[in-house]
Design an enzyme around this catalytic site. Structure first.
Site, PDB file in Angstrom:
ATOM      1  N   ASN A 132       7.118  -5.806  43.779  1.00  0.00           N
ATOM      2  CA  ASN A 132       5.699  -5.626  44.087  1.00  0.00           C
ATOM      3  C   ASN A 132       4.841  -6.192  42.950  1.00  0.00           C
ATOM      4  O   ASN A 132       4.015  -5.494  42.345  1.00  0.00           O
ATOM      5  CB  ASN A 132       5.381  -4.149  44.324  1.00  0.00           C
ATOM      6  CG  ASN A 132       4.165  -3.953  45.218  1.00  0.00           C
ATOM      7  OD1 ASN A 132       3.474  -4.912  45.569  1.00  0.00           O
ATOM      8  ND2 ASN A 132       3.893  -2.714  45.580  1.00  0.00           N
ATOM      9  N   HIS A 157      -0.402   5.088  46.028  1.00  0.00           N
ATOM     10  CA  HIS A 157       0.547   5.106  47.142  1.00  0.00           C
ATOM     11  C   HIS A 157       0.258   6.225  48.134  1.00  0.00           C
ATOM     12  O   HIS A 157       0.491   6.073  49.328  1.00  0.00           O
ATOM     13  CB  HIS A 157       1.983   5.235  46.625  1.00  0.00           C
ATOM     14  CG  HIS A 157       2.584   3.942  46.175  1.00  0.00           C
ATOM     15  ND1 HIS A 157       2.490   3.488  44.878  1.00  0.00           N
ATOM     16  CD2 HIS A 157       3.270   2.987  46.857  1.00  0.00           C
ATOM     17  CE1 HIS A 157       3.110   2.324  44.781  1.00  0.00           C
ATOM     18  NE2 HIS A 157       3.589   1.996  45.955  1.00  0.00           N
TER      19      HIS A 157
END
Length: 409
Positions: A262, A293
């Protein structure tokens, strides 16, 4: 609202106000999604809702706010080389702002790009600017070449196809939930459970490989993502790449693994948090990542564990690595050992991210005897730790790499 903040807030606080509003709204959406719309359903699948687009938009809003603050509210001498390169000198128009946030290439799965790179792409300067960084006459060219993204797009589409096949065949056959099944725990020895943990973690990766590589290919197909020329003279289309699969699977340190997973989110965390945090940059960055998140407990178990393992891995590397560099066999042994430990440490760390809830996470940790937590704490207690020097402001004439290294020591 954030566009209003960008135009009316004081420049010294523009990045703070934008960050609080964007992250606050994203957190409210996470809460409403879990406790109102999907109450009691544990899932990380955001494809059908608004959370994933909002997560990407939050990254872009805060990125632009920080870069606008750097460009208008700070002197060039106060900026690192990277901050100076990406600094935005003028406020964007509403059309430019909405185009940057909502362009079709990245609205669903990202990645987040820098505002100046995106505007250069829209204005047709993106590839040309990168080509001008190379002396083409020395390479035998009488004019600038015209790099095509076709090869890169086809290669990435092949990766997505392979990832899709692996997802359909492996992921459902090796569920993470089996690692805490009572019968499995009773009949399986510890080392076998560790091996199975590695297998189920590997089988969970293809869906991320698929989504991020496809998103990268979409941007490249539109002509966005050219990053220049490598040492062999080949054109590179990895400006927006979100992962490096080879470096992930061969990582010999926790840091190397994180840096190649990521990638654009890691770059966002570095630019809005790590480089600007007045203290404890590593811990604050992991906490921000968890908050971004969502609010599932598993995310916080993962990222808080990540802090502990990162610090322990840093201590081991600083104290031990130089003893294994005197010969090739020793270096090979060190690399093999650190590869095994890194891969198992990552599996141990990310399992709660997939399990999400508290009960299965605690059950998993108990089945693993909390061994990574215990070992990390022992390392931090027994090995000498270099003082972590952190400076939020670094003059431009000092290399940006030195700033990052000084905080990572």
């Amino acid at each position: 609202m954030n566009y209003g903040i960008m135009n009316m807030a004081s420049i010294p606080n523009i990045h703070r106000y934008s960050f609080v509003v964007a992250m606050g709204y994203l957190t409210l959406c996470h809460i409403s999604r879990i406790y109102i719309f999907h109450y009691g359903i544990l899932t990380t699948d955001f494809s059908g809702g608004l959370c994933c687009p909002l997560m990407i938009i939050t990254q872009k809003i805060t990125t632009l706010a920080c870069q606008l603050h750097d460009g208008i509210g700070r002197q060039a001498e106060e900026l690192t080389a990277e901050q100076n390169r990406l600094a935005v000198k003028t406020r964007p128009s509403l059309l430019e702002y909405l185009s940057y946030l909502l362009n079709f290439m990245s609205i669903i799965a990202g990645p987040c790009s820098n505002y100046k790179d995106y505007i250069a792409f829209i204005e047709g300067r993106h590839v040309h600017m990168k080509l001008l960084e190379v002396n083409w006459k020395q390479k035998g060219y009488d004019r600038l070449p015209d790099p095509s993204p076709t090869g890169a797009v086809m290669y990435k589409l092949c990766i997505t196809l392979i990832s899709l096949v692996l997802f359909l065949t492996l992921t459902k056959n090796f569920p993470m939930a089996y690692i805490i099944d009572n019968e499995f725990l009773e009949k399986t020895p510890f080392l076998t459970r560790l091996g199975y943990l590695y297998v189920v973690t590997q089988s969970a990766k293809p869906k991320y490989y698929f989504a991020w590589t496809l998103a990268d290919a979409v941007n490249n197909a539109a002509g966005y993502g050219f990053s220049g020329v490598d040492e062999r003279g080949a054109f590179r289309w990895d400006l927006l790449s979100n992962l490096n699969i080879w470096n992930i699977e061969t990582a010999t340190s926790f840091k190397m693994y994180i840096e190649n997973w990521n990638i654009q989110t890691a770059a966002w965390l570095k630019r809005v948090c790590y480089d600007r945090a007045p203290w404890y940059p590593t811990a604050l960055t992991f906490v921000l990542s968890a908050l971004w998140h969502g609010i599932y407990p598993g995310y916080y178990f993962t990222f808080l564990t990540g802090i502990l393992i990162t610090l322990a891995a840093r201590a081991i590397r600083n104290n031990c690595r130089h003893y294994f560099l005197s010969s090739a066999p020793l270096k090979m042994a060190y690399d093999v050992a650190t590869w095994v430990v890194t891969q198992l440490a990552v599996c141990y760390t990310v399992a709660p991210f997939v399990m999400l809830a508290v009960e299965p996470t605690i059950k998993f940790y108990k089945s693993m005897y909390f061994h990574m937590h215990i070992l990390s704490i022992l390392v931090l207690l027994l090995l000498p730790i270099r003082p972590q020097t952190h400076s939020v402001r670094k003059p431009q004439n000092q290399a940006n790499q030195n700033s990052v290294k000084s905080k990572d020591k």
